[in-house]
Design an enzyme around this catalytic site. Structure first.
Site, PDB file in Angstrom:
ATOM      1  N   LYS A 122       0.859  -1.059   0.087  1.00  0.00           N
ATOM      2  CA  LYS A 122      -0.032  -0.027   0.100  1.00  0.00           C
ATOM      3  C   LYS A 122       1.042   1.323  -0.066  1.00  0.00           C
ATOM      4  O   LYS A 122       0.805   1.931   0.929  1.00  0.00           O
ATOM      5  CB  LYS A 122      -0.760   0.050   1.052  1.00  0.00           C
ATOM      6  CG  LYS A 122      -1.866  -1.178   1.348  1.00  0.00           C
ATOM      7  CD  LYS A 122      -3.246  -0.769   1.985  1.00  0.00           C
ATOM      8  CE  LYS A 122      -4.082  -2.056   1.850  1.00  0.00           C
ATOM      9  NZ  LYS A 122      -3.826  -3.278   2.598  1.00  0.00           N
TER      10      LYS A 122
HETATM   11  P1  BMP Z   1      -8.221 -11.325   6.981  1.00  0.00           P
HETATM   12  O1  BMP Z   1      -9.078 -12.112   6.014  1.00  0.00           O
HETATM   13  O2  BMP Z   1      -7.527 -11.993   7.734  1.00  0.00           O
HETATM   14  O3  BMP Z   1      -9.041 -10.243   7.399  1.00  0.00           O
HETATM   15  O4  BMP Z   1      -7.195 -10.691   5.835  1.00  0.00           O
HETATM   16  C1  BMP Z   1      -7.406  -9.565   4.997  1.00  0.00           C
HETATM   17  C2  BMP Z   1      -6.146  -9.281   4.154  1.00  0.00           C
HETATM   18  O5  BMP Z   1      -6.565  -8.027   3.263  1.00  0.00           O
HETATM   19  C3  BMP Z   1      -5.170  -8.296   5.162  1.00  0.00           C
HETATM   20  O6  BMP Z   1      -4.083  -8.991   4.695  1.00  0.00           O
HETATM   21  C4  BMP Z   1      -5.415  -6.784   4.846  1.00  0.00           C
HETATM   22  O7  BMP Z   1      -4.350  -6.311   4.866  1.00  0.00           O
HETATM   23  C5  BMP Z   1      -6.059  -6.735   3.340  1.00  0.00           C
HETATM   24  N1  BMP Z   1      -7.048  -5.736   3.250  1.00  0.00           N
HETATM   25  C6  BMP Z   1      -8.253  -5.937   3.952  1.00  0.00           C
HETATM   26  O8  BMP Z   1      -8.587  -6.554   4.761  1.00  0.00           O
HETATM   27  N2  BMP Z   1      -9.185  -4.933   3.808  1.00  0.00           N
HETATM   28  C7  BMP Z   1      -8.917  -3.735   2.813  1.00  0.00           C
HETATM   29  O9  BMP Z   1      -9.713  -3.066   2.409  1.00  0.00           O
HETATM   30  C8  BMP Z   1      -7.581  -3.873   1.782  1.00  0.00           C
HETATM   31  C9  BMP Z   1      -6.689  -5.072   2.257  1.00  0.00           C
HETATM   32  O10 BMP Z   1      -5.748  -5.256   1.445  1.00  0.00           O
END
Ligand code: BMP
Length: 260
Positions: free
Chosen positions: A94
């Site tokens: 990002k």
């Molecule tokens: P999780 O399914 O464990 O919540 O992980 C989501 C992943 O997607 C994380 O790596 C986070 O940094 C990324 N992410 C997010 O959750 N929301 C966004 O809007 C953008 C992301 O990159």
């Protein structure tokens, strides 16, 4: 409508970037629109999970700066897995600085990350910096996903910001694979991919603002082309099986969407 067109047709459009074409191609070959976020804390765990989910993913997403003990050999092993199992590696950095700084930072990623994420907050010049690096590295196919919306509650992104972000994506289409977003109406161009995080079968939120939806909601209601799953897979007792379950559910919902 973008969401009703098949990946195959979208890959063949003239304005579809090389990197987006590559994602569509892998997705079709593996029948997978699953991106796994391997947000573990050690290099060994990264490689362990990567190997387990590898057959089921089109993209493996890292936050490499949050993982301990990552060496050149970790990256090398990850790249070997990517080759063997046919997936792309995306570093979710990002990036968000001025063009020159982003260019310096990106030079350290371009060698190994097929894709990186960027925030559009600094405007188009940041993409120009990345574009210059990509154009100097012609032996690799590289690109970016631009964050247009975030899945967490309380985020500061406005309607205007989203509109301007889409404009930047259109302007740098040759290196943009798509947008990271949460709503089906952000991207109209079928040549851009919608990558959507916030998918979990068992939970609806975490304790830090993350908001989850089911695989079918993310594909049908939110319009995702590719879904990002992190904890739902790498924290499961059987990550390989979990990846398979998510993959099948996401892909079948995609097929249902384009058959309507
Ligand atoms: P999780 O399914 O464990 O919540 O992980 C989501 C992943 O997607 C994380 O790596 C986070 O940094 C990324 N992410 C997010 O959750 N929301 C966004 O809007 C953008 C992301 O990159």
């Amino acid at each position: 409508l973008r969401t009703q067109l098949e990946f195959k047709e979208r890959a063949e459009l003239l304005e579809t970037s090389k990197i987006a074409q590559k994602i569509f191609k892998i997705s079709l070959e593996k029948k997978s629109n699953l991106c796994v976020a391997v947000d573990v804390d050690t290099a060994d765990k990264l490689l362990d999970i990567a190997e387990k989910v590898a057959p089921h993913i089109c993209i493996l997403k890292t936050h490499i700066d949050a993982i301990n003990g990552v060496t050149d050999s970790t990256i090398n092993d990850l790249q070997l897995l990517a080759k063997q199992y046919n997936f792309l590696i995306m570093e979710d950095r990002k990036m968000a600085d001025i063009g020159n700084t982003v260019k310096l930072q990106y030079k350290k990623l371009v060698d190994w990350a097929d894709l990186v994420t960027v925030h559009s907050v600094s405007g188009g010049m940041m993409l120009k910096g990345i574009q210059e690096v990509i154009n100097e590295n012609t032996d690799h196919c590289r690109g970016v996903f631009i964050v247009a919306e975030l899945s967490c509650n309380g985020n500061l992104i406005s309607e205007q910001y989203i509109k301007e972000t889409v404009k930047i994506a259109e302007e740098y289409k040759d290196i943009v694979a798509g947008l990271v977003c949460q709503s089906h109406d952000v991207i109209s161009s079928p040549s851009l991919l919608q990558l959507t995080p916030g998918v979990n079968i068992k939970n609806t939120n975490d304790n830090l603002g993350q908001q989850y939806q089911s695989p079918s909601d993310i594909i049908l209601t939110k319009g995702a082309d590719i879904a990002v799953v992190g904890r739902g897979i790498y924290q499961d007792d059987n990550p390989a099986e979990a990846a398979k379950v998510y993959k099948e559910s996401l892909w079948n919902t995609y097929l249902e969407r384009v058959s309507n």
